[in-house]
Motif scaffolding. Structure first.
Motif, PDB file in Angstrom:
ATOM      1  N   GLU A  71       0.809  -1.219   0.000  1.00 51.53           N
ATOM      2  CA  GLU A  71       0.000   0.000   0.000  1.00 51.53           C
ATOM      3  C   GLU A  71       0.844   1.272   0.000  1.00 51.53           C
ATOM      4  OE1 GLU A  71      -4.110  -0.323   1.961  1.00 51.53           O
ATOM      5  OE2 GLU A  71      -2.791  -1.497   3.271  1.00 51.53           O
ATOM      6  N   THR A  72       1.946   1.266   0.737  1.00 50.45           N
ATOM      7  CA  THR A  72       2.718   2.509   0.865  1.00 50.45           C
ATOM      8  C   THR A  72       3.772   2.670  -0.221  1.00 50.45           C
ATOM      9  OG1 THR A  72       4.223   1.434   2.430  1.00 50.45           O
ATOM     10  CG2 THR A  72       2.371   2.670   3.362  1.00 50.45           C
ATOM     11  N   THR A  73       4.531   1.625  -0.510  1.00 47.45           N
ATOM     12  CA  THR A  73       5.620   1.724  -1.474  1.00 47.45           C
ATOM     13  C   THR A  73       5.155   1.476  -2.902  1.00 47.45           C
ATOM     14  OG1 THR A  73       7.156   0.995   0.237  1.00 47.45           O
ATOM     15  CG2 THR A  73       7.935   0.896  -2.040  1.00 47.45           C
ATOM     16  N   ARG A  74       4.342   0.425  -3.091  1.00 47.00           N
ATOM     17  CA  ARG A  74       3.861   0.093  -4.436  1.00 47.00           C
ATOM     18  C   ARG A  74       2.575   0.834  -4.792  1.00 47.00           C
ATOM     19  NH1 ARG A  74       6.046  -4.647  -6.910  1.00 47.00           N
ATOM     20  NH2 ARG A  74       4.092  -4.890  -8.028  1.00 47.00           N
ATOM     21  N   HIS A  75       1.993   1.522  -3.819  1.00 46.61           N
ATOM     22  CA  HIS A  75       0.767   2.320  -4.009  1.00 46.61           C
ATOM     23  C   HIS A  75      -0.395   1.482  -4.537  1.00 46.61           C
ATOM     24  CE1 HIS A  75       3.220   5.787  -3.119  1.00 46.61           C
ATOM     25  NE2 HIS A  75       4.058   5.444  -4.085  1.00 46.61           N
ATOM     26  N   ASN A  76      -0.491   0.241  -4.047  1.00 42.02           N
ATOM     27  CA  ASN A  76      -1.623  -0.618  -4.390  1.00 42.02           C
ATOM     28  C   ASN A  76      -2.820  -0.227  -3.533  1.00 42.02           C
ATOM     29  OD1 ASN A  76       0.471  -3.560  -4.748  1.00 42.02           O
ATOM     30  ND2 ASN A  76      -0.129  -2.086  -6.276  1.00 42.02           N
ATOM     31  N   GLY A  77      -3.995  -0.355  -4.097  1.00 38.06           N
ATOM     32  CA  GLY A  77      -5.219  -0.085  -3.354  1.00 38.06           C
ATOM     33  C   GLY A  77      -5.624  -1.283  -2.507  1.00 38.06           C
ATOM     34  N   ALA A  78      -6.710  -1.099  -1.766  1.00 37.14           N
ATOM     35  CA  ALA A  78      -7.194  -2.155  -0.875  1.00 37.14           C
ATOM     36  C   ALA A  78      -7.593  -3.406  -1.652  1.00 37.14           C
ATOM     37  CB  ALA A  78      -8.369  -1.640  -0.053  1.00 37.14           C
ATOM     38  N   THR A  79      -8.133  -3.237  -2.842  1.00 40.57           N
ATOM     39  CA  THR A  79      -8.562  -4.400  -3.628  1.00 40.57           C
ATOM     40  C   THR A  79      -7.364  -5.265  -4.008  1.00 40.57           C
ATOM     41  OG1 THR A  79     -10.427  -3.150  -4.500  1.00 40.57           O
ATOM     42  CG2 THR A  79      -9.803  -5.126  -5.689  1.00 40.57           C
ATOM     43  N   THR A  80      -6.286  -4.652  -4.478  1.00 39.32           N
ATOM     44  CA  THR A  80      -5.081  -5.406  -4.835  1.00 39.32           C
ATOM     45  C   THR A  80      -4.477  -6.056  -3.603  1.00 39.32           C
ATOM     46  OG1 THR A  80      -4.670  -3.925  -6.680  1.00 39.32           O
ATOM     47  CG2 THR A  80      -2.807  -5.248  -5.925  1.00 39.32           C
ATOM     48  N   ARG A  81      -4.451  -5.319  -2.499  1.00 38.85           N
ATOM     49  CA  ARG A  81      -3.955  -5.871  -1.233  1.00 38.85           C
ATOM     50  C   ARG A  81      -4.748  -7.120  -0.868  1.00 38.85           C
ATOM     51  NH1 ARG A  81      -5.680  -6.338   3.901  1.00 38.85           N
ATOM     52  NH2 ARG A  81      -4.248  -5.931   5.634  1.00 38.85           N
ATOM     53  N   ASN A  82      -6.056  -7.063  -1.026  1.00 37.46           N
ATOM     54  CA  ASN A  82      -6.906  -8.200  -0.678  1.00 37.46           C
ATOM     55  C   ASN A  82      -6.680  -9.394  -1.604  1.00 37.46           C
ATOM     56  OD1 ASN A  82      -8.010  -6.809   1.469  1.00 37.46           O
ATOM     57  ND2 ASN A  82      -9.823  -6.165   0.350  1.00 37.46           N
ATOM     58  N   VAL A  83      -6.390  -9.127  -2.880  1.00 43.51           N
ATOM     59  CA  VAL A  83      -6.080 -10.214  -3.816  1.00 43.51           C
ATOM     60  C   VAL A  83      -4.805 -10.915  -3.375  1.00 43.51           C
ATOM     61  CG1 VAL A  83      -5.317 -10.712  -6.180  1.00 43.51           C
ATOM     62  CG2 VAL A  83      -7.295  -9.236  -5.792  1.00 43.51           C
ATOM     63  N   ARG A  84      -3.786 -10.147  -3.004  1.00 43.10           N
ATOM     64  CA  ARG A  84      -2.517 -10.727  -2.542  1.00 43.10           C
ATOM     65  C   ARG A  84      -2.733 -11.529  -1.256  1.00 43.10           C
ATOM     66  NH1 ARG A  84      -0.235 -10.176  -7.348  1.00 43.10           N
ATOM     67  NH2 ARG A  84       0.438  -8.087  -7.861  1.00 43.10           N
ATOM     68  N   LEU A  85      -3.514 -10.970  -0.337  1.00 42.26           N
ATOM     69  CA  LEU A  85      -3.777 -11.657   0.931  1.00 42.26           C
ATOM     70  C   LEU A  85      -4.579 -12.937   0.702  1.00 42.26           C
ATOM     71  CD1 LEU A  85      -3.551 -11.795   3.992  1.00 42.26           C
ATOM     72  CD2 LEU A  85      -5.556 -10.278   4.138  1.00 42.26           C
ATOM     73  N   SER A  86      -5.469 -12.926  -0.261  1.00 37.40           N
ATOM     74  CA  SER A  86      -6.245 -14.119  -0.584  1.00 37.40           C
ATOM     75  C   SER A  86      -5.326 -15.259  -1.024  1.00 37.40           C
ATOM     76  CB  SER A  86      -7.257 -13.792  -1.683  1.00 37.40           C
ATOM     77  OG  SER A  86      -7.975 -14.933  -2.053  1.00 37.40           O
ATOM     78  N   ALA A  87      -4.329 -14.952  -1.841  1.00 35.25           N
ATOM     79  CA  ALA A  87      -3.361 -15.966  -2.276  1.00 35.25           C
ATOM     80  C   ALA A  87      -2.561 -16.497  -1.090  1.00 35.25           C
ATOM     81  CB  ALA A  87      -2.421 -15.368  -3.324  1.00 35.25           C
TER      82      ALA A  87
END
Length: 199
Positions: A71-87
């Motif tokens: 979120e801070t360095t790659r500037h991903n949003g919550a949706t992308t964060r959630n996709v990564r966490l799902s994996a």
């Protein structure tokens, strides 16, 4: 400590579990692969070499630091964060069953919550707008006829681009009643009637 736990778990996860037991699509498997690759490189730190990591090295604190990095360095949003966490969750659900000695670690990682993501307003075209777009296509050229067919099919069926790209000639029925067979996520099939203009 068996330093092969992580490697063994990852290999079985991608070679056996995802494709054969879960029958996930190649796109989903690639998304999981990319997510776990990012996590491993992040956990490896400055060396960037995850080959020496063990399953126990991926702690909840490191997973949380990875999600913060997204979120801070790659500037991903919550949706992308959630996709990564799902994996990550999927992998640790699998690893917890395969290596029960790491079950406590697995449970702590699985307790990391998803972040609430705001929903965006869905924009759509009204029928006059759709007709205007289709009428703007120059159908006197081969490219124009191709563009018209693709746009018409997309408007007509509401299909995803990935569904249209996967179509084959045998998926179309062009005699009455005209329709197309679409295959979506999870290999779900649906049949859509076609407008006369589309057919």
């Amino acid at each position: 400590m068996n330093t092969n736990n992580l490697g063994n778990a990852l290999q079985a996860f991608f070679m056996e579990y995802l494709p054969k037991q879960r029958a996930l699509s190649p796109h989903t498997r690639q998304s999981y692969r990319d997510s776990l690759k990012l996590l491993l490189v992040h956990v490896a730190g400055k060396s960037g070499d995850p080959s020496g990591l063990d399953l126990a090295d991926i702690t909840p604190e490191r997973v949380l630091a990875f999600l913060e990095y997204l979120e801070t360095t790659r500037h991903n949003g919550a949706t992308t964060r959630n996709v990564r966490l799902s994996a990550i969750h999927c992998f640790f659900r699998y690893a917890g069953g395969r290596f029960p000695e790491h079950l406590a670690l697995t449970q702590r990682i699985l307790s990391i919550p998803f972040k609430r993501a705001g929903s965006r307003e869905i924009h759509y075209l009204d029928l006059p707008d759709i007709k205007a777009v289709l009428n703007a296509v120059d159908r006197s050229t081969a490219r124009g006829r191709r563009d018209f067919a693709l746009l018409s099919l997309l408007f007509n069926t509401g299909a995803r681009v990935s569904e249209v790209v996967g179509l084959q000639a045998c998926d179309f029925r062009l005699s009455a009643p005209t329709h197309v067979l679409l295959r979506g996520k999870g290999n779900k099939e649906r049949t859509c009637p076609l407008w006369k203009e589309t057919a």
